[in-house]
Design an enzyme around this catalytic site. Sequence first.
Site, PDB file in Angstrom:
ATOM      1  N   ARG A  87      21.538  64.191  -9.129  1.00  0.00           N
ATOM      2  CA  ARG A  87      22.862  63.555  -9.081  1.00  0.00           C
ATOM      3  C   ARG A  87      23.516  63.541 -10.459  1.00  0.00           C
ATOM      4  O   ARG A  87      24.737  63.721 -10.587  1.00  0.00           O
ATOM      5  CB  ARG A  87      22.742  62.131  -8.531  1.00  0.00           C
ATOM      6  CG  ARG A  87      24.090  61.449  -8.310  1.00  0.00           C
ATOM      7  CD  ARG A  87      23.942  60.119  -7.616  1.00  0.00           C
ATOM      8  NE  ARG A  87      23.162  59.171  -8.414  1.00  0.00           N
ATOM      9  CZ  ARG A  87      22.831  57.952  -7.990  1.00  0.00           C
ATOM     10  NH1 ARG A  87      23.203  57.546  -6.778  1.00  0.00           N
ATOM     11  NH2 ARG A  87      22.129  57.137  -8.754  1.00  0.00           N
ATOM     12  N   LYS A 184      29.345  59.734 -10.708  1.00  0.00           N
ATOM     13  CA  LYS A 184      28.830  58.488 -11.301  1.00  0.00           C
ATOM     14  C   LYS A 184      29.227  58.441 -12.776  1.00  0.00           C
ATOM     15  O   LYS A 184      28.415  58.687 -13.680  1.00  0.00           O
ATOM     16  CB  LYS A 184      27.318  58.400 -11.122  1.00  0.00           C
ATOM     17  CG  LYS A 184      26.746  56.999 -11.328  1.00  0.00           C
ATOM     18  CD  LYS A 184      25.292  56.955 -10.903  1.00  0.00           C
ATOM     19  CE  LYS A 184      24.646  55.609 -11.179  1.00  0.00           C
ATOM     20  NZ  LYS A 184      25.202  54.524 -10.359  1.00  0.00           N
ATOM     21  N   GLU A 217      31.509  50.872   0.074  1.00  0.00           N
ATOM     22  CA  GLU A 217      30.249  50.512  -0.571  1.00  0.00           C
ATOM     23  C   GLU A 217      30.429  49.190  -1.289  1.00  0.00           C
ATOM     24  O   GLU A 217      31.543  48.647  -1.351  1.00  0.00           O
ATOM     25  CB  GLU A 217      29.829  51.605  -1.559  1.00  0.00           C
ATOM     26  CG  GLU A 217      30.887  51.901  -2.619  1.00  0.00           C
ATOM     27  CD  GLU A 217      30.602  53.157  -3.409  1.00  0.00           C
ATOM     28  OE1 GLU A 217      29.431  53.559  -3.509  1.00  0.00           O
ATOM     29  OE2 GLU A 217      31.568  53.738  -3.952  1.00  0.00           O
TER      30      GLU A 217
END
Length: 334
Positions: A87, A184, A217
Amino acid sequence: MTQATQMQSVPVLSQEDVVQKLRAAVHQAAAQQYFAMYSSILGGIVTDPALMIVPFDDHMVHRGHAVFDTAAIVNGMMYQLESHLDRFERSASMARIPLPFPRGQLREIILETAGASGKRDAAVRYWASVGPGGFGLAPNECVGSSFHVMIYAGANTPASAYNEGLKFITSSIPIKPPYFARCKSTNYLPNAMVVMEAKDKGADNGIFIDAHGMIGESSNMNVAFVTRDRVLRHPTFDAILAGCTVTRMLELAKTLVEKGQLKDIVVADVPIEEARQAAEMLLIGSSVHVAPITQWDGQPVGDGKPGPIAKALLELIEKDMREGRDQLIPISYR
């Protein structure tokens, strides 16, 4: 006294003065909870919290042009490092940050920093930035991308979070656009504001809802639901961050289907109206693992008590953290 005279009273510090003041300024939490840091700018690891600093002209600081990821040290082993590195590389590519080292070297730096910390249970966070070089927007002024690793004490989730459950609100903070939600990056202002809004209302955290009324989320973790007919439902990852913990949890949850504790696992859009009818609501993330949410917007979720699926999934994740051979990498301690 004139303003000019007042300004002259500000000292110009020597190198020795700066180091002394940095050590004096280290707050107690840092001294107790920050164990080791690697800096590509320094080219090595430091264990003195006073020296765990980043140049102010690094674009991570003043532009947020950086990405990060996390892992965990569990019983002297690094948990889920490979999936987190996957990721991390995706985020760096999306943010157009050239990583300063190949993946194998990044992995080795992380493991060596963990070893230098001497800690057998801790949190691991690492960042890649376009680097220092100025205060503009474009990274062409930067001298090169930077990489930092921090080993620190992980969050201590209170037992009440599991025994009594968490209180959540539906946040009024707009959800990030999908591209930026999936990357992210260090731009966590909306995420921080979700938590602040929740605390203001006496809750633990909040949930992003998109413009179509679909569940997104939480501030920095994923949210899932167990329907009254025992289907585990999680929102699609098209517009939210694909959490490494929840991805692993969805894989481990298949054993609950095999045992008959769950009827099915579905990853698809979750309308807020359907979510409110759930028997269980779950918070999933690297710090909390799996915790039940028992109150949402002041109303009980299900019967208002932690449910059996939350407990079963927590046990599966914690067992995986201890015994999941394909998820663990040994750390060599110095």
